[in-house]
Design a protein around this motif. Structure first.
Motif, PDB file in Angstrom:
ATOM      1  N   PHE A  19     -34.254 -23.378  13.797  1.00 34.89           N
ATOM      2  CA  PHE A  19     -34.288 -22.544  14.995  1.00 34.89           C
ATOM      3  C   PHE A  19     -33.295 -23.057  16.035  1.00 34.89           C
ATOM      4  CE2 PHE A  19     -35.715 -20.771  18.946  1.00 34.89           C
ATOM      5  CZ  PHE A  19     -36.398 -19.604  18.651  1.00 34.89           C
ATOM      6  N   THR A  22     -29.593 -22.751  14.811  1.00 41.80           N
ATOM      7  CA  THR A  22     -29.145 -21.361  14.763  1.00 41.80           C
ATOM      8  C   THR A  22     -28.951 -20.798  16.166  1.00 41.80           C
ATOM      9  OG1 THR A  22     -30.356 -21.064  12.689  1.00 41.80           O
ATOM     10  CG2 THR A  22     -29.650 -19.073  13.829  1.00 41.80           C
ATOM     11  N   ALA A  23     -29.846 -21.137  17.081  1.00 44.70           N
ATOM     12  CA  ALA A  23     -29.732 -20.657  18.459  1.00 44.70           C
ATOM     13  C   ALA A  23     -28.437 -21.126  19.104  1.00 44.70           C
ATOM     14  CB  ALA A  23     -30.934 -21.123  19.274  1.00 44.70           C
ATOM     15  N   ASN A  24     -28.144 -22.391  18.977  1.00 43.07           N
ATOM     16  CA  ASN A  24     -26.943 -22.941  19.600  1.00 43.07           C
ATOM     17  C   ASN A  24     -25.676 -22.443  18.917  1.00 43.07           C
ATOM     18  OD1 ASN A  24     -27.626 -25.090  21.809  1.00 43.07           O
ATOM     19  ND2 ASN A  24     -29.159 -25.376  20.220  1.00 43.07           N
ATOM     20  N   ARG A  32     -24.922 -15.256  22.812  1.00 46.03           N
ATOM     21  CA  ARG A  32     -26.361 -15.031  22.906  1.00 46.03           C
ATOM     22  C   ARG A  32     -27.008 -15.260  21.544  1.00 46.03           C
ATOM     23  NH1 ARG A  32     -27.033  -8.418  23.486  1.00 46.03           N
ATOM     24  NH2 ARG A  32     -26.272  -7.885  21.401  1.00 46.03           N
ATOM     25  N   PHE A  33     -28.319 -15.460  21.590  1.00 41.28           N
ATOM     26  CA  PHE A  33     -29.108 -15.702  20.381  1.00 41.28           C
ATOM     27  C   PHE A  33     -30.220 -14.670  20.329  1.00 41.28           C
ATOM     28  CE2 PHE A  33     -32.939 -18.227  18.795  1.00 41.28           C
ATOM     29  CZ  PHE A  33     -32.669 -18.001  17.452  1.00 41.28           C
ATOM     30  N   VAL A  35     -33.456 -13.305  18.154  1.00 37.55           N
ATOM     31  CA  VAL A  35     -34.406 -13.739  17.127  1.00 37.55           C
ATOM     32  C   VAL A  35     -35.565 -12.754  17.051  1.00 37.55           C
ATOM     33  CG1 VAL A  35     -35.638 -15.225  18.773  1.00 37.55           C
ATOM     34  CG2 VAL A  35     -35.830 -15.678  16.308  1.00 37.55           C
ATOM     35  N   VAL A  59     -32.973 -25.700  23.177  1.00 38.51           N
ATOM     36  CA  VAL A  59     -32.756 -24.273  22.927  1.00 38.51           C
ATOM     37  C   VAL A  59     -32.130 -23.620  24.168  1.00 38.51           C
ATOM     38  CG1 VAL A  59     -33.868 -22.059  22.431  1.00 38.51           C
ATOM     39  CG2 VAL A  59     -34.680 -24.149  21.315  1.00 38.51           C
ATOM     40  N   TRP A  61     -32.408 -21.120  26.211  1.00 40.25           N
ATOM     41  CA  TRP A  61     -33.349 -20.047  26.504  1.00 40.25           C
ATOM     42  C   TRP A  61     -32.754 -18.949  27.372  1.00 40.25           C
ATOM     43  CZ3 TRP A  61     -37.123 -19.901  23.304  1.00 40.25           C
ATOM     44  CH2 TRP A  61     -37.662 -21.078  22.779  1.00 40.25           C
ATOM     45  N   THR A  64     -31.294 -16.448  25.133  1.00 39.73           N
ATOM     46  CA  THR A  64     -32.138 -16.082  23.992  1.00 39.73           C
ATOM     47  C   THR A  64     -32.840 -14.752  24.242  1.00 39.73           C
ATOM     48  OG1 THR A  64     -32.497 -18.389  23.328  1.00 39.73           O
ATOM     49  CG2 THR A  64     -34.149 -16.776  22.621  1.00 39.73           C
ATOM     50  N   ASP A 133     -29.646 -12.814  14.617  1.00 38.26           N
ATOM     51  CA  ASP A 133     -29.150 -14.141  14.247  1.00 38.26           C
ATOM     52  C   ASP A 133     -30.181 -14.856  13.371  1.00 38.26           C
ATOM     53  OD1 ASP A 133     -26.661 -14.221  15.835  1.00 38.26           O
ATOM     54  OD2 ASP A 133     -28.053 -14.019  17.518  1.00 38.26           O
TER      55      ASP A 133
END
Length: 242
Positions: A19, A22-24, A32-33, A35, A59, A61, A64, A133
């Motif tokens: 998580f 993948t977010a970064n 942007r991320f 999910v 993360v 955020w 996100t 993502d």
């Protein structure tokens, strides 16, 4: 890819690492991320880990955006709500904007709201195909994933990204991203543990193709990757465990 861990706790820590990475990676690549979260018991430990240091602070955020893969058609205050569980264990504890959270619940009929949710997806992805993502999924001991249950008409859906329908065995409406939508994802992570999942996991991964009976077989991202995080109990019937 199948990754087997001794315990659900180890599995959850592996999911956290995916998580965060993948977010970064997503923010670095396109700012942007996005999910899609899952419900049930499988992700609770993951969410609780993400809600606390050190992972909470790793993360991005502010960049996100949170959607859901599926939901029971119940108010957000209902204990059965996937969103309520995510808020209680994660979203209330991290610095994410409320405007970045898209729950699967509204005042409309389930069918009408499914169309609204699809429009929200399209708006988020600027009118193009929704490409998450990361999508988190669980699998039931009957082989279902999201709200794609064995023998349901939604398994045949080829055009809609979001669908709502009445699930007779549960006497309730469900709303779900469809297989065509899920399969656009860049990365899908299944979290599956426990002996009760062993037979279904064997059938999904090594059995004959029969998505009507084992809907998780429908999930094969067109240009992305699928990772199965399973514990030793769930993997006990697999002939290949890596």
């Amino acid at each position: 890819m199948i990754q087997v861990y001794k315990t659900p706790a180890e599995l959850s820590r592996a999911a956290v690492e995916i998580f965060v990475h993948t977010a970064n990676e997503a923010v670095q690549e396109h700012g942007r991320f996005t999910v899609a979260l899952t419900g049930g018991s499988s992700p609770e430990q993951l969410y609780k880990l993400l809600a606390k240091p050190p992972y909470r602070d790793l993360v991005p955020w502010a960049e996100t955006y949170v959607f859901w893969g599926d939901e029971r058609w119940v108010p957000l205050t209902d204990e059965r709500s996937n969103a309520k569980m995510a808020f209680d264990t994660l979203l209330h504890h991290v610095p994410i904007s409320k405007s970045h959270i898209f729950t699967m619940w509204g005042e409309e009929t389930p069918e009408a709201f499914a169309a609204i949710y699809e429009k929200r997806l399209l708006n988020h992805f600027h009118g193009s195909t929704p490409k998450f993502d990361l999508i988190l999924l669980g699998m039931g001991d009957d082989g279902h994933t999201a709200s794609l249950f064995p023998g349901t008409a939604v398994l045949q859906e080829t055009e809609k990204w979001v669908e709502a329908y009445y699930l007779e065995p549960q006497s309730m409406y469900r709303i779900t991203l469809t297989a065509p939508c899920l399969n656009q994802a860049k990365k899908i992570v299944f979290m599956t543990y426990g002996q009760k999942k062993a037979k279904a996991l064997q059938e999904v991964l090594e059995g004959d193709r029969n998505p009507e009976m084992y809907p998780s077989q429908l999930i094969h991202p067109h240009q992305g990757e699928t990772t199965w995080l399973v514990d030793e109990a769930a993997a006990s019937l697999l002939s290949k465990k890596s």
